[in-house]
Structure formats: structure tokens, C-alpha cells
Motif scaffolding. Structure first.
Motif, PDB file in Angstrom:
ATOM      1  N   TYR A  19       0.828  -1.201   0.000  1.00 46.74           N
ATOM      2  CA  TYR A  19       0.000   0.000   0.000  1.00 46.74           C
ATOM      3  C   TYR A  19       0.871   1.262   0.000  1.00 46.74           C
ATOM      4  CZ  TYR A  19      -3.739   3.216   1.432  1.00 46.74           C
ATOM      5  OH  TYR A  19      -4.637   4.257   1.498  1.00 46.74           O
TER       6      TYR A  19
ATOM      7  N   ILE B 132      -6.708   1.960  -4.694  1.00 49.99           N
ATOM      8  CA  ILE B 132      -6.316   0.614  -4.272  1.00 49.99           C
ATOM      9  C   ILE B 132      -7.552  -0.141  -3.780  1.00 49.99           C
ATOM     10  CG2 ILE B 132      -4.949  -0.719  -2.615  1.00 49.99           C
ATOM     11  CD1 ILE B 132      -2.879   1.504  -2.681  1.00 49.99           C
TER      12      ILE B 132
ATOM     13  N   PRO C 205      -8.137   0.548   2.066  1.00 53.85           N
ATOM     14  CA  PRO C 205      -8.297   0.627   0.601  1.00 53.85           C
ATOM     15  C   PRO C 205      -9.377   1.628   0.220  1.00 53.85           C
ATOM     16  CG  PRO C 205      -9.322  -1.381   1.446  1.00 53.85           C
ATOM     17  CD  PRO C 205      -8.588  -0.765   2.594  1.00 53.85           C
TER      18      PRO C 205
END
Length: 428
Positions: free
Chosen positions: A13, A25, A52
Motif C-alpha cells: 500500500y 487501491i 483501501p
């Protein structure tokens, strides 16, 4: 193991964001939904600044359509408990191998996607270049294609749908679900209603309420179309128009859905009345006969299929491999005339022996008269296709028998209907 995954997620990430801070993401991409896994993942992400932008997971269980909303609601609870703003949810794979390709199964996923405000991608189980079992060939739609085509054409606002007078959940094709479901929409101008509904094992009706709140007027035109599932690899060039009529309405409209096939999906369109609309009543509705319910001959047997099959039973007739093997069924012609028989079958093409990748030859016996038919390959035994033939039948019962001649094949079901031209459909 989970901690390793969390730390690997965080490293990835941070690396992606360092390269592109605007990158979107999605994760975690679990192959199923499990509360404990999701709680642990979201708690770690919230504490370590790596949540995310999009929540993704799969729904690939037999009971996924039953549990879909429960999983969405559970995930929203987990978000709330971790102080995470509501994320879009994309179920990046939905549908089991037994369901994908059969529109009467996939409509249940569409229903869940729409009522929960989520997104979804059909699972890819089988062949490349067939749009995840929505194409029979190049530029050739199958029955599932028409469901998604009609779904894509729906416009405006989703309408509330209520299902009445049903048994509780029951098991069908390995999937716990209700037997009658659908979605409906109304255009932003409130002058057109579109409905997608699944078939069932008896006649059903659709009731539209609160029509006074629309711009349809007191006289409307109704069109009822359908497609029948007839195999993964079988072309369907257009829906069948079952009914088209004009109705005077006040605040409610009831539409009776003809036909009793659980593997049909219905498309209903309601529009303001047009004086040029023709009233159509098509009584040439296909009747399905399942080979699994026939008399097995020789060492033929029935078995549960790993792929989508037709009818009430999730199975096929196999073992038609030597002389004497086969199946016998009874059909009924409502009147004397010329009929079409659409045979849903499979013929494997995955053998390492070239001779076994050739056509199969079946003995077809109708009322004691035998002929040979050639069944083309379908790549895999259960990647079913359609073999059609026409014949003259007297009114009443007839006996049809398929037996081994050369090569192996499996049988799913047979659709019987009159062989008529479009202009023979009754226009009132």
C-alpha cells in the motif's frame, strides 16, 4: 499468517502510494466473505493508515445470493466500528460454476447487486473469448447475453420489489434461494417501466402499484418477452414475444406471466399507449422435458453436473457409451402439426485422442422409427449446446429414445414447440 498478510499489505500500500498518491487501491480480495477475517483486516488498516479506496471480495458459494445482503450489512457494521467512511463494494467474482451462464440463476445476483448498491463481476470459470458465458460464438449471443443486455438497457430509478405468496427458501441447482425474483425500474420521465423476472415452476403474475404517480397515463401498452436457457454454447438470436396488449389502468396493473419453465427469464415493458400497437398472443410456448426423468437404458446413469444445466434437476444423463445405453422419454403434442425439438446435449472435445474429438453419432428413435443424428463437439461434455430438428407429430403422446451409436455424449433436456413462422403468431 494473518499478521504476515497485514504487514505485506501495508508495505505494498505504502509503496504504491509513494509512486502515485492518487492511485485507487482495492482489497483485500478475499475468496469468500468471513466476518472474522474482515474484522481483523479492517481493524489493522484503520490503525495503520492503509484502508483501501474500494472494498473487494468474492461471492462463490452455493448460498451466496442468500447471504449477499447479510455480508454487505456486516461489512458496513465493521466499517462503522472502525471509523471508516463507507467504501464502494465490488464483488470481483460472483456465481458458481453451476450457475454462471444460466440467466435464471444470474438474475438472483443482479437482484442482490441492485438492492445493496454494490458492484459485481461475473466469475470466469470456463472458456476465454465468450464474455464469461454470455456468448455462444463470435457475434452470437446466448440466453444469458439477453439478460445482461436487457439489464444494461434499464434506465432511471430502481423500484421497490416485494415477493409475495412463496414457500420459504428451498434448494434448487445446489443454491438456496427463493424461486421467484426480479428487479424493476422507471425512467426519469416516469413514462416507461422495465421489469426483469425469473421463471418458476408454475404460473406467476406481476403487480405494478402506484401508477398514478407515473406519467404512463390511464391506457398503457404491455410487452412480455422471454428467453429460455438452452445450454452455454447455444445461440439465441432474439427473445420470444409471448404477449403484447393494451390495458386500461387506474392505480394498479396486474400482468400474468405465461409459461412454467424455471429456466426462463422474462422481460416486461410498460409504456404509454400507442394507437399503432398490435395485440399479440403467442401460444407456442416451449415445453421442457428433462432426460433425467426418463427411462434409463443399459448402463446409462444420471449425475450432478459441475456446470449450469436446465430444468428442476441439476443433472445430466451420461454413460451412453456402448450399444444398448441410452434414455427413453415421453412427450406430448397438443395438436397435429410440425414441431421443433431442441435437444440440449454435450459432447466432449478434451480428449488427447484425435478420433475422440470427432462428432458423436446417436441413434434417435421416434415411435419405433430409428435414424442417426450427428452431434457436433461442444469442447467439454457439460459445455452444452443445442441440436435442433423438425418432425411431424400427430396429437397425443410420443416416445423418443436416444441410444449409443458411435462416440459418447450426455443429455440434459429437450424443448418441444410448434415449428411456425413469425407471421403465424396470433395477432388480435
Amino acid at each position: 499468517g494473518r499478521q504476515n498478510f497485514y504487514e505485506g499489505w501495508k508495505m505494498t500500500y505504502d509503496l504504491v502510494k509513494s509512486l502515485d498518491e492518487d492511485a485507487i487501491i482495492g482489497g483485500p480480495g478475499f475468496c469468500d466473505y468471513e466476518t472474522g477475517k474482515m474484522e481483523g483486516f479492517m481493524s489493522y488498516c484503520a490503525e495503520n493508515d492503509c484502508v483501501p479506496e474500494v472494498m473487494i471480495y468474492h461471492e462463490l458459494a452455493d448460498w451466496s445470493t442468500t447471504d449477499w445482503k447479510m455480508h454487505v450489512d456486516d461489512y458496513r457494521r465493521i466499517e462503522n466500528e472502525n471509523g471508516v467512511s463507507e467504501l464502494p463494494i465490488i464483488v470481483t467474482e460472483y456465481g458458481t460454476m453451476e450457475q454462471c451462464g444460466n440467466p435464471s440463476q444470474m438474475i438472483h445476483y443482479i437482484y442482490e447487486i441492485e438492492r445493496t448498491g454494490t458492484y459485481g463481476n461475473m466469475a470466469y470459470w470456463r472458456l476465454s473469448n465468450n464474455l464469461n458465458d454470455t456468448c455462444a460464438d463470435d457475434n452470437t449471443p446466448n440466453s444469458n447475453w439477453w439478460l445482461y443486455r436487457k439489464y444494461a438497457e434499464m434506465d432511471g430509478q430502481l423500484l421497490e420489489v416485494k415477493v409475495d405468496s412463496l414457500k420459504d427458501r428451498h434448494k434448487h441447482d445446489g443454491n438456496w434461494r427463493r424461486d421467484y425474483k426480479g428487479i424493476a425500474s422507471i425512467t426519469d420521465n416516469k413514462d416507461e417501466i422495465n421489469i426483469l423476472a425469473v421463471g418458476s415452476d408454475n404460473a406467476r403474475s406481476i403487480e405494478i402499484r402506484n401508477l398514478k404517480e407515473t406519467n404512463l397515463g390511464k391506457k398503457v401498452d404491455v410487452k412480455v418477452e422471454c428467453v429460455y436457457y438452452n445450454g452455454l454454447n447455444s445461440p439465441v438470436y432474439a427473445p420470444i414475444t409471448l404477449r403484447q396488449f393494451t390495458a386500461n389502468v387506474q392505480n394498479k396493473l396486474t400482468i400474468n406471466i405465461p409459461g412454467t419453465d424455471t429456466d426462463a427469464v422474462y422481460f416486461v415493458t410498460v409504456t404509454p399507449h400507442d394507437e399503432e400497437t398490435k395485440v399479440i398472443r403467442n401460444q407456442n410456448i416451449p415445453v421442457r422435458y428433462e432426460f433425467e426423468e426418463g427411462k434409463l437404458l443399459g448402463t446409462a446413469y444420471t449425475y450432478d453436473s459441475a456446470y449450469a444445466t436446465t430444468g428442476e434437476q441439476n443433472g445430466m444423463v451420461g454413460g451412453i457409451e456402448k450399444i444398448g445405453d441410452g434414455v427413453r422419454i415421453k412427450i406430448k403434442a397438443p395438436e397435429k402439426g410440425r414441431y421443433k425439438l431442441d435437444i440440449v446435449y454435450g459432447k466432449h472435445n478434451d480428449s488427447g485422442i484425435p478420433q475422440e474429438r470427432d462428432f458423436a453419432t446417436a441413434n434417435l428413435t421416434i415411435d419405433g422409427k430409428t435414424s442417426e443424428i450427428k452431434l457436433p463437439n461442444t469442447i467439454k461434455s457439460e459445455y452444452t449446446s443445442l441440436y435442433s430438428l423438425t418432425l411431424d407429430l400427430s396429437m397425443g403422446k410420443h416416445t423418443i429414445e436416444f441410444t449409443h451409436n458411435d462416440g459418447t455424449y450426455v443429455l440434459d433436456s429437450l424443448l418441444l414447440y410448434k415449428d411456425i413462422e413469425k407471421n403465424e403468431i396470433e395477432v388480435l
